[in-house]
Design a protein around this motif. Structure first.
Motif, PDB file in Angstrom:
ATOM      1  N   TYR A   9     -57.738  24.651 -18.848  1.00 43.73           N
ATOM      2  CA  TYR A   9     -57.520  24.760 -19.713  1.00 43.73           C
ATOM      3  C   TYR A   9     -56.622  26.740 -19.598  1.00 43.73           C
ATOM      4  CZ  TYR A   9     -60.173  22.003 -22.385  1.00 43.73           C
ATOM      5  OH  TYR A   9     -60.714  21.075 -23.239  1.00 43.73           O
ATOM      6  N   GLU A  10     -56.384  27.026 -18.107  1.00 38.27           N
ATOM      7  CA  GLU A  10     -56.047  28.144 -18.189  1.00 38.27           C
ATOM      8  C   GLU A  10     -54.769  28.898 -18.685  1.00 38.27           C
ATOM      9  OE1 GLU A  10     -55.081  28.588 -13.472  1.00 38.27           O
ATOM     10  OE2 GLU A  10     -54.655  26.198 -13.517  1.00 38.27           O
ATOM     11  N   ASN A  11     -53.881  27.701 -19.057  1.00 37.93           N
ATOM     12  CA  ASN A  11     -52.560  27.990 -19.246  1.00 37.93           C
ATOM     13  C   ASN A  11     -53.004  27.829 -20.990  1.00 37.93           C
ATOM     14  OD1 ASN A  11     -50.804  27.844 -16.772  1.00 37.93           O
ATOM     15  ND2 ASN A  11     -51.411  25.577 -17.075  1.00 37.93           N
ATOM     16  N   MET A  12     -53.663  27.980 -21.669  1.00 34.27           N
ATOM     17  CA  MET A  12     -54.063  27.895 -22.969  1.00 34.27           C
ATOM     18  C   MET A  12     -54.637  28.865 -23.312  1.00 34.27           C
ATOM     19  SD  MET A  12     -55.011  23.592 -23.747  1.00 34.27           S
ATOM     20  CE  MET A  12     -54.945  23.075 -22.649  1.00 34.27           C
TER      21      MET A  12
ATOM     22  N   ASP B 249     -56.585  33.217 -22.251  1.00 34.93           N
ATOM     23  CA  ASP B 249     -56.370  34.427 -22.271  1.00 34.93           C
ATOM     24  C   ASP B 249     -57.254  34.569 -20.673  1.00 34.93           C
ATOM     25  OD1 ASP B 249     -53.949  35.393 -23.182  1.00 34.93           O
ATOM     26  OD2 ASP B 249     -55.360  36.192 -24.718  1.00 34.93           O
TER      27      ASP B 249
END
Length: 114
Positions: free
Chosen positions: A75-78, A80
């Motif tokens: 989830y790092e790109n979704m 903060d």
């Protein structure tokens, strides 16, 4: 609620006009006070409750919802930020509907009502 919070419970309550606008068209809200020092410290320092949701994933690998490193990877790109508070458990909270006079356990989970 005082006997069971903080703890592994989510209590469903009726909404009111005092809640943020996001709840304007909702009739119910789930209240959760986890027995987790990280989130409780964040709430204390912010001076406000936090609006959150659980990680739900269609992936069969349950580790993607309980392992901080895998959560970050997926989830790092979704999101903060991902706070690594250690490996989470597999058992969900007990959900109690308190919107009527007869409280009802909607989902039996980790918490046992006394």
């Amino acid at each position: 609620m005082k006997k069971n919070l903080p703890g592994p419970f989510t209590f469903i309550l009726p909404t009111s006009s005092e809640l943020p606008k996001i709840y304007k068209n909702r009739k119910e809200v789930g209240i959760r006070v986890p027995d987790n020092n990280i989130i409780r410290t964040l709430v204390k320092e912010l001076g406000n409750p936090i609006l959150t949701m659980s990680v739900h994933d269609d992936d069969d690998m349950i580790e993607y919802t309980t392992d901080p490193e895998l959560i970050h990877e997926k989830y790092e790109n979704m999101v903060d930020i991902v706070v690594d508070g250690g490996f989470g458990g597999f058992e969900a909270s007990t959900v109690v509907d308190c919107t009527t006079d007869e409280f009802e356990i909607v989902r039996q989970g980790k918490g046992i009502l006394e």
